[in-house]
Write a protein that holds these residues in place. Structure first.
Motif, PDB file in Angstrom:
ATOM      1  N   GLN A 379       0.834  -1.196   0.000  1.00  0.00           N
ATOM      2  CA  GLN A 379       0.000   0.000   0.000  1.00  0.00           C
ATOM      3  C   GLN A 379       0.871   1.249   0.000  1.00  0.00           C
ATOM      4  OE1 GLN A 379      -2.478  -1.533   3.473  1.00  0.00           O
ATOM      5  NE2 GLN A 379      -4.029  -0.411   2.349  1.00  0.00           N
ATOM      6  N   TYR A 380       1.947   1.208   0.767  1.00  0.00           N
ATOM      7  CA  TYR A 380       2.902   2.318   0.787  1.00  0.00           C
ATOM      8  C   TYR A 380       3.501   2.513  -0.608  1.00  0.00           C
ATOM      9  CZ  TYR A 380       6.974   5.046   2.400  1.00  0.00           C
ATOM     10  OH  TYR A 380       7.936   6.023   2.576  1.00  0.00           O
ATOM     11  N   GLN A 381       3.925   1.416  -1.223  1.00  0.00           N
ATOM     12  CA  GLN A 381       4.486   1.502  -2.573  1.00  0.00           C
ATOM     13  C   GLN A 381       3.481   2.105  -3.546  1.00  0.00           C
ATOM     14  OE1 GLN A 381       6.463  -1.683  -4.560  1.00  0.00           O
ATOM     15  NE2 GLN A 381       7.274  -2.595  -2.688  1.00  0.00           N
ATOM     16  N   GLU A 382       2.247   1.637  -3.476  1.00  0.00           N
ATOM     17  CA  GLU A 382       1.246   2.051  -4.450  1.00  0.00           C
ATOM     18  C   GLU A 382       0.965   3.550  -4.366  1.00  0.00           C
ATOM     19  OE1 GLU A 382      -2.223   3.029  -6.532  1.00  0.00           O
ATOM     20  OE2 GLU A 382      -2.125   3.136  -4.361  1.00  0.00           O
ATOM     21  N   ILE A 383       0.850   4.087  -3.160  1.00  0.00           N
ATOM     22  CA  ILE A 383       0.580   5.519  -3.015  1.00  0.00           C
ATOM     23  C   ILE A 383       1.804   6.332  -3.405  1.00  0.00           C
ATOM     24  CG2 ILE A 383       0.026   7.355  -1.379  1.00  0.00           C
ATOM     25  CD1 ILE A 383      -1.646   5.323   0.170  1.00  0.00           C
ATOM     26  N   LEU A 384       2.972   5.920  -2.944  1.00  0.00           N
ATOM     27  CA  LEU A 384       4.192   6.678  -3.217  1.00  0.00           C
ATOM     28  C   LEU A 384       4.449   6.771  -4.719  1.00  0.00           C
ATOM     29  CD1 LEU A 384       6.582   8.144  -1.919  1.00  0.00           C
ATOM     30  CD2 LEU A 384       7.775   5.952  -1.776  1.00  0.00           C
ATOM     31  N   ALA A 385       4.357   5.647  -5.417  1.00  0.00           N
ATOM     32  CA  ALA A 385       4.629   5.651  -6.854  1.00  0.00           C
ATOM     33  C   ALA A 385       3.438   6.150  -7.663  1.00  0.00           C
ATOM     34  CB  ALA A 385       5.009   4.248  -7.314  1.00  0.00           C
ATOM     35  N   PHE A 638       7.098  15.858   3.830  1.00  0.00           N
ATOM     36  CA  PHE A 638       8.018  15.043   4.632  1.00  0.00           C
ATOM     37  C   PHE A 638       7.305  13.762   5.009  1.00  0.00           C
ATOM     38  CE2 PHE A 638      11.454  15.257   8.117  1.00  0.00           C
ATOM     39  CZ  PHE A 638      12.440  14.961   7.192  1.00  0.00           C
ATOM     40  N   GLU A 639       7.349  12.784   4.119  1.00  0.00           N
ATOM     41  CA  GLU A 639       6.501  11.591   4.085  1.00  0.00           C
ATOM     42  C   GLU A 639       5.081  12.007   3.680  1.00  0.00           C
ATOM     43  OE1 GLU A 639       6.426   8.506   3.901  1.00  0.00           O
ATOM     44  OE2 GLU A 639       8.381   7.760   4.543  1.00  0.00           O
ATOM     45  N   PHE A 640       4.207  11.016   3.425  1.00  0.00           N
ATOM     46  CA  PHE A 640       2.851  11.341   2.968  1.00  0.00           C
ATOM     47  C   PHE A 640       1.766  10.869   3.925  1.00  0.00           C
ATOM     48  CE2 PHE A 640       3.895   7.250   0.970  1.00  0.00           C
ATOM     49  CZ  PHE A 640       2.796   6.475   1.320  1.00  0.00           C
ATOM     50  N   SER A 641       2.089   9.950   4.836  1.00  0.00           N
ATOM     51  CA  SER A 641       1.081   9.408   5.751  1.00  0.00           C
ATOM     52  C   SER A 641       1.403   9.791   7.196  1.00  0.00           C
ATOM     53  CB  SER A 641       1.013   7.883   5.630  1.00  0.00           C
ATOM     54  OG  SER A 641       0.262   7.317   6.688  1.00  0.00           O
ATOM     55  N   ASP A 642       0.363  10.124   7.946  1.00  0.00           N
ATOM     56  CA  ASP A 642       0.534  10.445   9.366  1.00  0.00           C
ATOM     57  C   ASP A 642       1.177   9.295  10.139  1.00  0.00           C
ATOM     58  OD1 ASP A 642      -0.646  12.919   8.986  1.00  0.00           O
ATOM     59  OD2 ASP A 642      -2.643  12.274   9.622  1.00  0.00           O
ATOM     60  N   ARG A 643       1.078   8.090   9.606  1.00  0.00           N
ATOM     61  CA  ARG A 643       1.688   6.935  10.256  1.00  0.00           C
ATOM     62  C   ARG A 643       3.198   7.116  10.418  1.00  0.00           C
ATOM     63  NH1 ARG A 643       0.686   0.946   7.810  1.00  0.00           N
ATOM     64  NH2 ARG A 643      -1.452   1.733   7.968  1.00  0.00           N
ATOM     65  N   PHE A 644       3.812   7.901   9.540  1.00  0.00           N
ATOM     66  CA  PHE A 644       5.269   7.975   9.501  1.00  0.00           C
ATOM     67  C   PHE A 644       5.814   9.375   9.771  1.00  0.00           C
ATOM     68  CE2 PHE A 644       4.051   4.641   6.332  1.00  0.00           C
ATOM     69  CZ  PHE A 644       4.386   3.565   7.142  1.00  0.00           C
ATOM     70  N   THR A 645       5.041  10.246  10.384  1.00  0.00           N
ATOM     71  CA  THR A 645       5.521  11.601  10.607  1.00  0.00           C
ATOM     72  C   THR A 645       6.657  11.655  11.624  1.00  0.00           C
ATOM     73  OG1 THR A 645       4.938  13.811  11.404  1.00  0.00           O
ATOM     74  CG2 THR A 645       3.674  11.963  12.293  1.00  0.00           C
ATOM     75  N   TRP A 646       7.604  12.512  11.355  1.00  0.00           N
ATOM     76  CA  TRP A 646       8.730  12.723  12.271  1.00  0.00           C
ATOM     77  C   TRP A 646       8.309  13.507  13.509  1.00  0.00           C
ATOM     78  CZ3 TRP A 646      11.660  17.489  13.128  1.00  0.00           C
ATOM     79  CH2 TRP A 646      11.022  18.622  12.620  1.00  0.00           C
ATOM     80  N   LEU A 647       7.112  14.100  13.471  1.00  0.00           N
ATOM     81  CA  LEU A 647       6.639  14.877  14.618  1.00  0.00           C
ATOM     82  C   LEU A 647       6.078  13.992  15.720  1.00  0.00           C
ATOM     83  CD1 LEU A 647       4.720  17.715  12.714  1.00  0.00           C
ATOM     84  CD2 LEU A 647       7.068  17.766  13.600  1.00  0.00           C
ATOM     85  N   GLY A 648       5.753  12.753  15.409  1.00  0.00           N
ATOM     86  CA  GLY A 648       5.033  11.901  16.338  1.00  0.00           C
ATOM     87  C   GLY A 648       5.908  11.140  17.310  1.00  0.00           C
ATOM     88  N   ASP A 649       5.340  10.053  17.809  1.00  0.00           N
ATOM     89  CA  ASP A 649       5.991   9.257  18.856  1.00  0.00           C
ATOM     90  C   ASP A 649       6.693   8.062  18.226  1.00  0.00           C
ATOM     91  OD1 ASP A 649       6.797   8.194  21.227  1.00  0.00           O
ATOM     92  OD2 ASP A 649       4.838   7.366  21.776  1.00  0.00           O
ATOM     93  N   CYS A 650       7.940   8.251  17.837  1.00  0.00           N
ATOM     94  CA  CYS A 650       8.741   7.164  17.270  1.00  0.00           C
ATOM     95  C   CYS A 650      10.196   7.418  17.631  1.00  0.00           C
ATOM     96  CB  CYS A 650       8.564   7.071  15.749  1.00  0.00           C
ATOM     97  SG  CYS A 650       8.949   8.576  14.850  1.00  0.00           S
TER      98      CYS A 650
END
Length: 696
Positions: A379-385, A638-650
């Protein structure tokens, strides 16, 4: 710990009760099931011998099979295509217009093999879905959309899925894993330490019976893996899965690491095999060798030590990959999936264009940053490309790229570059030089190098990185946040300024141009979004003056990268303020790219709907102002999905609660911000953006 072992004789012959037609099993005998009992096969009762062997308190059951004949077998890379008899064909049909002729019954899954002229006579052989199988003059043989024919004979045979070419999906097209290399059409993965290498890519949605075709060899431990879901991190076994080794099969239900079923099946090493699944949920499958002989049929629900009552793929999703053991090498020369085509014609005019298509029309870059390990998610690949024509590839700074002074690790970068090239995406490499301590390796910071030695280290880094991707990466965010650290006098943060001096910036741009004269080089800076904002205005002026001085010295700066992290440390920008920023750098003859855009919603009041609409308006204003300028050439988030934001908890992230800064939510669903971007790209004109300031 409970294992079950099944063995078969080295020459079992052909299994009874099976008619394979184009990848579909029309009847399936129950073979090699546990517990051992009498099995009905084609009205013959065969008593399977039982051997009880105790190994480490595990009950072992061994089964052998007898010889019999099977009607149709697959060969080589895909299931067979059966030709409809043309002894009494219909005389002809007429093409009503110029029409493409496809290799199979789909205008999406099959290539165009010929063009049919209006008025051309064709001999129809059968109907499959929306397509008619026809033959014509000049060895034309293929499938034409039925609506492009003057008429279709009422008694034209309806073709079954066993009579048309299978839709073949090359699974290599989805593999961009760091550590996986492709050479001469072969995938190779080698482990160099005592760690296992698991790879699970998916999901592929499966709604019909299908066949997996593969050929591989292993030195040490290596297997092809099919599973029903992605395993939990660090627990490669935690999903229903089938593992295909060179001498046996292994079935697991994902409940624990210790219980599994092993099926003895020697002789698979470097041999093409077909694994035919009779149903999309994987209740049963049959393995064939490269000559079409069946090796074994397995009903996964009848084992004692594991529970696969709902099949290998209970949700209808398929994950595929490999498992490579410590100090092992797996080489895969074939890995594809064949399934019956849908037969549906897709009207491509009815589907809306994606963001990248709209941007391409304007010769504009619309992009996102990415990470290699996320490419395991299809799904990540499909949206990104699918949505973006530009990929920002990160991690070129020394801390990520150089574990020691003389060692570069390009695996993650190579995976992303290969992905971008496969999907015809422009690439921005970022950042090559960053003076921040957190971006530098310990061997550099603690090395007590002299100034001349550090100059040589930096020179080597830039020349190696930019030179390696010459002609492949055309744009670089070369120096990151030097102007920001200069303006705020954070000299303690800039390692290179402290140890070499401010001239390191001039050196860096000169070295990069030498490594690739055709590269487009950017100076990357934050807080440049709004010249009408007092604090931002001073930063913008400082960056403008710095860039002017560098250009006057002949430093080959081609453009400015504005990061664009909105609502992080200040209020929202205005359209007027951003336009003034763009005009300022236009005076210097520089292009501008927004390269890390996001909009932090953590401190924005209101309902979820109100907050997202406010965010969408900021996306709209910034993108539209960019498009209306003569200087702004790209807009990258800076990424496209909230799942991977640098602002969050990771790990390594800012830990801001509920920032939701990106155009897709954590479930990959488009948000109002996405639709705002879409609307701007679709409706862009020379009309100016309203000058009212957005504030909250």
């Amino acid at each position: 710990m409970r294992h079950e072992f099944i063995s078969r004789s080295s020459n079992p012959g052909r299994l009874p009760g099976l008619a394979l037609q184009g990848g579909q099993l029309e009847s399936l005998g129950r073979i090699a099931t546990l517990p051992c009992h009498e099995v009905m096969m084609n009205s013959k009762q065969i008593l399977l011998p039982l051997f009880l062997i105790t190994v480490a308190s595990c009950q072992t059951q061994r089964i052998s099979t007898s010889d019999a004949d099977v009607s149709v077998m697959p060969t080589q890379h895909q299931t067979p295509t059966l030709v409809v008899s043309t002894t009494n064909p219909h005389p002809f049909v007429i093409a009503r217009q110029v029409s493409p002729l496809y290799a199979g019954p789909s205008n999406i899954s099959f290539i165009e093999v010929a063009e049919i002229n209006a008025g051309e006579s064709l001999t129809p052989l059968g109907l499959y879905g929306d397509f008619v199988h026809v033959v014509g003059s000049g060895e034309k043989d293929g499938y034409i959309w039925k609506e492009h024919l003057e008429y279709i004979p009422l008694d034209l045979p309806i073709m079954g899925s066993n009579e048309v070419p299978a839709e073949v999906i090359n699974l290599f097209d989805f593999i961009f894993e760091p550590g996986a290399t492709f050479k001469a059409g072969r995938l190779s993965i080698q482990t160099v330490d005592d760690e296992w290498f698991p790879l699970d890519i998916g999901p592929l949605q499966i709604a019909t019976p299908f066949t997996l075709n593969t050929q591989f060899s292993a030195k040490g431990v290596g297997a092809i893996v099919l599973s029903g879901s992605a395993p939990s991190f660090g627990e490669w076994w935690s999903a229903p899965r089938l593992l295909v080794f060179s001498d046996h099969l292994e079935l697991r239900d994902g409940r624990n690491e210790h219980d599994y079923v092993q099926i003895d099946l020697p002789g698979l090493e470097n041999k093409l095999i077909n694994i035919v699944f009779a149903d999309p949920k994987g209740y049963s499958f049959t393995v064939y060798d490269q000559t079409g002989n069946s090796l074994i049929t397995v009903d996964v629900s009848e084992f004692i030590s594991i529970n696969l009552d709902e099949g290998l793929f209970p949700s209808g999703n398929l994950f595929f990959g490999v498992l490579v053991g410590p100090l092992s090498r797996l080489t895969v020369s074939d890995l594809n999936l064949a399934k019956p085509p849908s037969g549906e014609r897709v009207d491509e005019r009815e589907s809306s264009p994606r963001l990248r298509e709209l941007a391409d029309e304007r010769e504009f870059l619309i992009g996102s940053s990415g990470a290699a390990y996320r490419l395991e998610d299809l799904q990540y690949q499909e949206i990104l490309a699918g949505e973006y024509n530009c990929l920002k590839v990160p991690f070129f700074e020394m801390g990520d790229l150089r574990p020691s002074q003389d060692v570069y690790d390009f695996r993650h970068i190579d995976a992303l570059v290969s992905f971008a090239e496969r999907h015809n995406m422009s690439i921005i490499g970022s950042p090559v030089v960053h003076g921040g301590s957190e971006f530098l390796p310990d061997w550099l910071k603690n090395g007590n190098f002299s100034r001349d030695e550090l100059i040589n280290i930096l020179h080597d880094h830039i020349s190696t990185v930019v030179g390696r991707y010459k002609g492949r990466i055309h744009m670089w965010e070369l120096v990151n946040e030097y102007g920001w650290m200069s303006y705020y006098q954070h000299w303690d943060l800039d390692f290179w300024k402290n140890h070499i001096g401010p001239e390191y910036v001039e050196m860096a741009f000169a070295w990069a141009k030498q490594a690739d004269p055709g590269a487009f080089l950017l100076l990357d800076e934050p807080e440049l979004e709004d010249r009408s904002h007092p604090m931002r205005s001073a930063m913008i002026t400082s960056t403008y003056n710095l860039t002017t001085r560098l250009l006057e010295k002949g430093v080959p700066i081609d453009g400015i990268a504005i990061q664009g992290h909105l609502l992080l440390n200040s209020s929202a920008p205005t359209a007027v303020g951003f336009a003034e920023t763009l005009e300022l750098f236009e005076e210097l003859g520089l292009d501008v790219y927004i390269t890390e855009f996001d909009v932090n919603l953590a401190n924005i009041p209101g309902s979820q709907e109100e907050r997202k609409e406010y965010q969408a308006e900021l996306y709209r204003i910034m993108l539209q102002t960019c498009l209306q300028s003569e200087v702004c050439k790209g807009f990258v988030t800076f990424e496209f999905s909230d799942r991977f934001t640098w602002l969050g908890d990771c790990d390594g992230c800012l830990g801001i609660p509920d920032p939701q800064p990106l155009p897709f939510d954590s479930d990959y669903q488009p948000k109002p911000a996405y639709f705002a971007m879409y609307e701007v790209l679709a409706n862009h004109s020379s009309e100016t953006v309203p000058e009212d300031e957005i504030s909250r």
